[in-house]
Motif scaffolding. Structure first.
Motif, PDB file in Angstrom:
ATOM      1  N   VAL A  30       0.580  -0.802   0.255  1.00 34.54           N
ATOM      2  CA  VAL A  30      -0.019  -0.201  -0.201  1.00 34.54           C
ATOM      3  C   VAL A  30       0.571   1.220  -0.198  1.00 34.54           C
ATOM      4  O   VAL A  30       2.181   1.728   0.237  1.00 34.54           O
ATOM      5  N   LYS A  31       0.320   2.518  -0.494  1.00 36.41           N
ATOM      6  CA  LYS A  31       0.985   3.670  -0.468  1.00 36.41           C
ATOM      7  C   LYS A  31       0.944   4.501   0.705  1.00 36.41           C
ATOM      8  O   LYS A  31       1.608   4.630   1.403  1.00 36.41           O
ATOM      9  N   ILE A  32      -0.440   4.401   1.759  1.00 37.09           N
ATOM     10  CA  ILE A  32      -1.070   4.450   2.857  1.00 37.09           C
ATOM     11  C   ILE A  32      -0.473   3.915   4.272  1.00 37.09           C
ATOM     12  O   ILE A  32      -1.665   2.974   3.982  1.00 37.09           O
ATOM     13  N   VAL A  33       0.358   4.187   4.959  1.00 36.19           N
ATOM     14  CA  VAL A  33       0.542   3.147   6.365  1.00 36.19           C
ATOM     15  C   VAL A  33      -0.321   4.221   7.343  1.00 36.19           C
ATOM     16  O   VAL A  33       0.859   5.287   7.342  1.00 36.19           O
ATOM     17  N   ALA A  34      -0.658   4.010   8.274  1.00 36.58           N
ATOM     18  CA  ALA A  34      -1.347   4.252   9.255  1.00 36.58           C
ATOM     19  C   ALA A  34      -1.358   3.828  10.583  1.00 36.58           C
ATOM     20  O   ALA A  34      -0.641   2.619  10.727  1.00 36.58           O
ATOM     21  N   SER A  82     -10.701   9.393  11.297  1.00 32.59           N
ATOM     22  CA  SER A  82     -11.606   8.653  10.265  1.00 32.59           C
ATOM     23  C   SER A  82     -11.228   9.666   8.831  1.00 32.59           C
ATOM     24  O   SER A  82     -11.522   9.490   7.508  1.00 32.59           O
ATOM     25  N   GLU A  83     -11.515  10.766   8.949  1.00 33.29           N
ATOM     26  CA  GLU A  83     -11.490  12.179   8.388  1.00 33.29           C
ATOM     27  C   GLU A  83      -9.863  12.050   7.209  1.00 33.29           C
ATOM     28  O   GLU A  83      -9.960  12.054   6.094  1.00 33.29           O
ATOM     29  N   LYS A  84      -8.820  11.842   8.415  1.00 33.51           N
ATOM     30  CA  LYS A  84      -7.544  12.181   7.758  1.00 33.51           C
ATOM     31  C   LYS A  84      -7.656  10.697   6.636  1.00 33.51           C
ATOM     32  O   LYS A  84      -7.085  11.060   5.077  1.00 33.51           O
ATOM     33  N   ALA A 113     -12.272   1.501  12.588  1.00 31.78           N
ATOM     34  CA  ALA A 113     -12.659   0.612  11.573  1.00 31.78           C
ATOM     35  C   ALA A 113     -14.483   0.821  11.754  1.00 31.78           C
ATOM     36  O   ALA A 113     -15.417   1.345  11.505  1.00 31.78           O
ATOM     37  N   GLN A 114     -14.928   1.230  13.258  1.00 31.47           N
ATOM     38  CA  GLN A 114     -16.179   1.410  13.230  1.00 31.47           C
ATOM     39  C   GLN A 114     -16.899   2.505  13.063  1.00 31.47           C
ATOM     40  O   GLN A 114     -17.885   2.724  11.882  1.00 31.47           O
ATOM     41  N   THR A 115     -15.864   3.661  13.467  1.00 32.73           N
ATOM     42  CA  THR A 115     -16.000   5.283  12.457  1.00 32.73           C
ATOM     43  C   THR A 115     -15.980   5.453  11.051  1.00 32.73           C
ATOM     44  O   THR A 115     -16.865   6.002  10.541  1.00 32.73           O
ATOM     45  N   ILE A 116     -15.273   5.474  10.603  1.00 31.67           N
ATOM     46  CA  ILE A 116     -15.460   5.084   9.046  1.00 31.67           C
ATOM     47  C   ILE A 116     -16.407   4.289   8.315  1.00 31.67           C
ATOM     48  O   ILE A 116     -17.416   4.080   7.680  1.00 31.67           O
TER      49      ILE A 116
END
Length: 235
Positions: A30-34, A82-84, A113-116
């Protein structure tokens, strides 16, 4: 445009090799790692674990998850996080969220995950399992966590101290998570039930600075770190 997938990646308890082949593959593709941001501008634990596996082209996204009990402030933090993440998902970028231990076991990822899922139900969420702290602690001790028909109970120590005596009456193996803040109370209960000699603490399981305490009879006072697991072999 295709919506990206949110992956929850279990990265183990400290040893950077305690990640599954599948988890490592997704983490690196993946390109984005949080990951959860550390405290006071320090690296968080999951962030430290994965640094060895990441490459320079990947974007690293630290997300704030405060250690507080206020539900309103927590919900605000989850919404911001979640917005980020959504800013990347909505343009088709997959995001891997790295979490210490196992992604489904008292994990920060579950709040994200719940918020998303509540705000953006069209997002696909995939969870990659891994090694959680009770299993890592048992391995560090060189003992089976359970055998045959033994009944296992896992408790968040801070919230269940009042129930501990009752649970010890019927459970055969009890694991107390994050026991540091109530250790003195737990020690007194174990002493009253003659269970100190069959109790063990593993502090920072699988980290280079891991510490193990066998037979708690001689350890009535311990200054434990937040990441301490107590295993009680009741019978």
């Amino acid at each position: 445009m295709k919506i990206g997938t949110l992956y929850g990646i279990s990265v183990g308890t400290g040893d950077l090799e305690l990640i599954t082949v599948k988890g490592l593959r997704i983490l690196q593709q993946v390109k984005i790692v949080a990951f959860p941001s550390g405290i006071n501008n320090q690296q968080g634990i999951a962030e430290k674990i994965i640094q060895h596996w990441l490459h320079s082209e990947q974007t690293q996204l630290g997300l704030e998850f405060p250690y507080i009990q206020d539900e309103k402030l927590l919900q605000k933090a989850w919404n911001i996080a979640s917005e980020k993440v959504w800013n990347y998902l909505k343009i088709g970028q997959d995001v891997a969220f790295a979490c210490e231990g196992d992604i489904s076991f008292y994990s920060t990822f579950n709040y994200l995950a719940q918020t998303i899922n509540e705000h953006y139900p069209e997002v696909k969420i995939e969870m990659i399992p891994g090694v959680c702290s009770p299993l890592a602690a048992a391995s560090a001790l060189g003992i089976p966590l359970t055998i045959r028909q033994q009944k296992l109970v896992v408790l968040p120590a801070l919230y269940t101290i009042d129930d501990l005596k009752t649970i010890l009456e019927w459970a055969e193996v009890v694991v107390l998570m994050k026991v540091s803040s109530v250790y003195q109370q737990v020690w007194s209960i174990l002493e009253s039930l003659n269970l100190l000699e069959s109790s063990f603490i593993v502090e920072r399981a699988t980290f280079p600075n891991q510490v193990i305490y066998h037979n708690l009879k001689n350890y009535s006072q311990l200054n434990l770190s937040y990441f301490s697991v107590l295993i009680i072999k009741v019978r």
